[in-house]
Scaffold this active site. Structure first.
Site, short mmCIF file in Angstrom:
data_model
loop_
_atom_site.label_atom_id
_atom_site.label_comp_id
_atom_site.label_asym_id
_atom_site.label_seq_id
_atom_site.Cartn_x
_atom_site.Cartn_y
_atom_site.Cartn_z
N HIS A 1 -2.43 -3.17 -5.99
CA HIS A 1 -2.86 -2.86 -4.62
C HIS A 1 -4.37 -3.00 -4.48
O HIS A 1 -5.13 -2.13 -4.89
CB HIS A 1 -2.41 -1.44 -4.25
CG HIS A 1 -2.85 -1.02 -2.88
ND1 HIS A 1 -3.14 0.28 -2.55
CD2 HIS A 1 -3.06 -1.75 -1.75
CE1 HIS A 1 -3.52 0.35 -1.29
NE2 HIS A 1 -3.47 -0.87 -0.78
N SER B 1 0.81 -1.21 0.00
CA SER B 1 0.00 0.00 0.00
C SER B 1 0.85 1.26 0.00
O SER B 1 0.31 2.36 -0.10
CB SER B 1 -0.92 0.01 1.23
OG SER B 1 -0.15 -0.01 2.42
N GLU C 1 -5.32 -0.30 -7.34
CA GLU C 1 -4.26 0.55 -7.89
C GLU C 1 -3.27 -0.34 -8.63
O GLU C 1 -2.68 -1.25 -8.04
CB GLU C 1 -3.55 1.32 -6.78
CG GLU C 1 -4.37 2.42 -6.16
CD GLU C 1 -3.63 3.12 -5.04
OE1 GLU C 1 -3.67 4.37 -5.00
OE2 GLU C 1 -3.02 2.45 -4.19
N ASN D 1 -3.59 6.62 -0.78
CA ASN D 1 -3.00 6.95 0.52
C ASN D 1 -2.30 8.30 0.49
O ASN D 1 -2.28 9.02 1.50
CB ASN D 1 -2.03 5.86 0.96
CG ASN D 1 -2.75 4.66 1.53
OD1 ASN D 1 -3.84 4.79 2.08
ND2 ASN D 1 -2.16 3.48 1.40
#
Length: 718
Positions: free
Chosen positions: A440, A419, A452, A490
């Site tokens: 991800h 991540s 992702e 993130n």
């Protein structure tokens, strides 16, 4: 017919009307298809001695996906929209008025306009296939069912059930649809026509009238209760659910024709709202993600045989999802106990999928049979894709990748589910680093649609294309991201969560911080979200980004203190909230000792929102400037699908456009001067403000291509 509708008369005097749009995977109801259906009904009316009419589809996974949303979005004035609504209502009324019994034989998705066509029939029979889903999801697009859905469904299943189905935009599996009264029978696909014949032989059905719950006074009382629940769940941000509720309630007191006028009026008024426009854009972005390619001229081969390294929560979740989507999966970990725990997690996920009618029991057993758990080294030469899902530690991951590079042939793709860690750095320890990529998945895997796809410095374009196709084929929605710290989700989410921590330390109450963002439209407040993902996990990711980006992502001291005290959130029963089981949670009063000052104690809701939401805008603009993603819609799509960012606002960058870039920059400058330099607007936002630019210019949110290639969606339905 070239428009995709075929007619046929059987030896036993049934008329078969088959939808099969040429060159498309899905049937959708465009104006041209409605005209073709009208012509097919003319043909039916001219056939003497018919016993019944059966509507069916030749597509392998779709009955009718709904109205053509691209056509709907392109209608540029009320009269054109009204004309299309009235045409659909008129043609479906002809179905309802057929001189002989009619049956919708449903296999695959039967949604929106497709479901409304089925509702116009006398009977509905559904296949028991897991791909069969029936419902009216129009409110998820910011409109209401207007080809008779708000009129016919309450009369068929009763007002309370209709409210649940339409306001929740639900897509029912066959057995729940049968229990709800939405279909009359569920049979294997091969038996659809046989059952249709039996239903035709019965003649027209005599339906239950739902005289109590559909009575005006009772329905009015139910509507008031439902409206209060909607206010709690939507906080007033989604006007379509209120208009659908009103149209259904009022429609019960008037004729079918008058009820359909209520539907029409609701759609015409909703279609011009920003909420509808943004929800439509989200739909188009989802369609775009389903068809993304780097090289559309040469479709990549399928990836069939997969290994997942790591049987923890993420590894088990990925393995379960892939095995459920017909991939043979090796699940490997370092010892038997971890593998056993992973398989127990997978078994639980399959049981829940069966219980919620996501899968049939037979399909769940087949999925389990496709799994090969192991705690010892096994040959991987025949594996086409390996997904590493070990702990977030670069040293451990590099050792895993070093071994994988030696144990697999050069054509095997090596993917990491990290991540945050660098895909490029992982690739340095691998022979043939061009095959290393990030894939991800988000937790929980079985609920989160976004993946992702992270492109490292050495990743080959052909590898990206193969992984894109793989992600799409297993039912996920990819966003292509360059290998930068935090990737895109993130990277943008953490400043928001970090700021929530700073606000807490500055005296803003936990409940007020979270309520402000719930009112903004987020599915969960930021401090509650930290508790849900784990304070330790959030602190770890925040620390990684802080090391990369410095003071603007400095980690609040309260997070480190909570980790040291073992207050790790919901999994330990204590974080920013005390968790008492279920969804019950109360702010944790003992954390008051971590409040450093009262600077934010008196901030109103708008001020709290600005301090959190505008940081996401700022970081999203930075991601564009740095080439982390290619387009503004990639930022917005990733944040909506990966974090639940207020869909009705269209994502952080669409939100910035709506607010005005000049106003965004002005407020960020004010916060930078009064609070902290972390609010300093990035250069891209300053340039845009000076030039009075916006991130977007069109309805669909951009082209359906990636880096010079790509394919457009075949259409979609409402």
């Amino acid at each position: 017919m070239s428009t995709g509708i075929r007619t046929e008369r059987t030896a036993d005097d049934l008329a078969l009307v088959t939808f099969d749009q040429p060159g498309a995977a899905a049937n959708v109801l465009s104006r041209e298809v409605l005209q073709a259906l009208d012509g097919a009904l003319d043909w039916v009316a001219a056939q003497p001695g018919l016993r019944g009419v059966v509507f069916l589809s030749a597509k392998p996974t779709i009955f009718i996906a709904g109205a053509d949303v691209k056509q709907l979005a392109a209608l540029d004035h009320d009269d054109a929209l009204r004309a299309m609504i009235r045409e659909g209502q008129r043609v479906f009324a002809r179905v309802g008025d057929l001189a002989v019994p009619s049956v919708a034989a449903i296999h695959g998705a039967c949604l929106g306009g497709g479901c409304e066509l089925a509702l116009a029939c006398d009977y509905r029979v559904a296949s028991d296939d897991h791909r069969t889903r029936i419902g009216l999801p129009e409110t998820s697009l910011g409109i209401v069912p207007a080809w008779g859905g708000c009129t016919r469904l309450p009369r068929l299943v009763g007002f309370p059930k209709a409210c649940d189905l339409i306001l929740g935009a639900k897509r029912l599996a066959p057995k729940p649809a049968l229990r709800a009264g939405l279909v009359d029978a569920v049979v294997p696909r091969e038996a659809l026509l046989t059952m249709a014949r039996r239903l035709v032989a019965k003649g027209r059905p005599v339906r239950k009238r739902h005289g109590v719950v559909n009575q005006a006074l009772i329905a009015g009382g139910i509507a008031r209760v439902v409206s209060r629940d909607l206010e709690h769940r939507t906080r007033g941000h989604y006007p379509a659910v209120y208009r659908a509720l009103d149209a259904m309630r009022r429609g019960l007191r008037v004729s079918v024709a008058e009820s359909q006028r209520l539907e029409e009026e609701a759609v015409v008024q909703l279609a011009v709202t920003p909420t509808c426009h943004n929800l439509m854009r989200v739909f188009f972005q989802q369609e775009r993600a389903k068809h993304l390619r780097l090289d559309n001229a040469h479709p990549p081969p399928r990836l069939e045989r997969v290994a997942v390294i790591g049987a923890g929560v993420m590894g088990a979740g990925i393995a379960q999802w892939l095995s459920a989507h017909e991939r043979a999966v090796i699940l490997k970990d370092v010892d038997v106990d971890r593998v056993r725990q992973g398989m127990a997690t997978i078994a639980t996920l399959y049981r829940e999928a069966v219980r919620h009618h996501v899968l049939e029991a037979v399909a769940a057993r087949a999925g389990l049979d496709r799994l090969a758990p192991t705690a010892v080294e096994v040959p991987l030469a025949g594996t086409e894709l390996v997904i590493e899902a070990a702990v977030e530690n670069m040293t451990i991951k590099q050792e895993i990748f070093r071994r994988l590079g030696e144990a697999t042939p050069a054509e095997t793709i090596l993917a990491t589910n990290t991540s945050a860690l660098s895909v490029t750095e992982l690739a340095r320890v691998v022979r043939h680093p061009e095959r290393v990529i990030g894939v991800h998945f988000f937790n929980p895997v079985h609920r989160m649609q976004l993946v992702e796809v992270i492109v490292g410095a050495q990743t080959a374009p052909a590898v990206v294309d193969r992984v894109l196709r793989f992600v799409q084929e297993v039912g996920k929605l990819p966003v292509v991201v360059q290998d930068r710290p935090g990737f895109v989700v993130n990277r943008i989410l953490m400043p928001y969560l970090i700021e929530a921590g700073h606000l807490f330390e500055a005296g803003a109450p936990v409940a007020r911080i979270d309520e402000a963002m719930l009112d903004f439209g987020m599915p969960m407040g930021p401090l509650r979200l930290i508790d849900e993902v784990g304070v330790d996990v959030a602190s770890h990711v925040a620390g990684h980004l802080s090391a990369c980006f410095g003071a603007r992502m400095a980690v609040p001291a309260v997070l480190s203190a909570m980790v040291a005290a073992g207050q790790l959130g919901r999994k330990r029963g204590s974080g920013f909230y005390r968790h008492a089981g279920g969804n019950r949670a109360r702010p944790h009063a003992a954390l008051a000792k971590h409040v450093r000052n009262r600077e934010a104690a008196g901030l109103d809701e708008d001020a709290l929102v600005d301090r959190m939401a505008l940081l996401m805008v700022n970081e999203g603009a930075r991601c564009l400037d740095e080439g982390v993603v290619g387009e503004a819609q990639d930022v917005d799509f990733a944040m909506i699908m990966g974090t639940g960012f207020s869909p009705f606002r269209g994502g952080p960058l669409r939100y910035a456009d709506g607010r005005g870039i000049v106003n965004v920059v002005r407020e960020l400058d004010r916060l930078a001067a009064r609070v902290h330099a972390r609010f300093e607007p990035c250069e891209r936002l300053r340039r845009m403000a000076e030039r009075e630019e916006t991130f977007y210019h069109d309805m669909t949110g951009g082209d359906h291509r990636l880096q010079g290639g790509g394919s457009r969606p075949e259409g979609g339905g409402a």
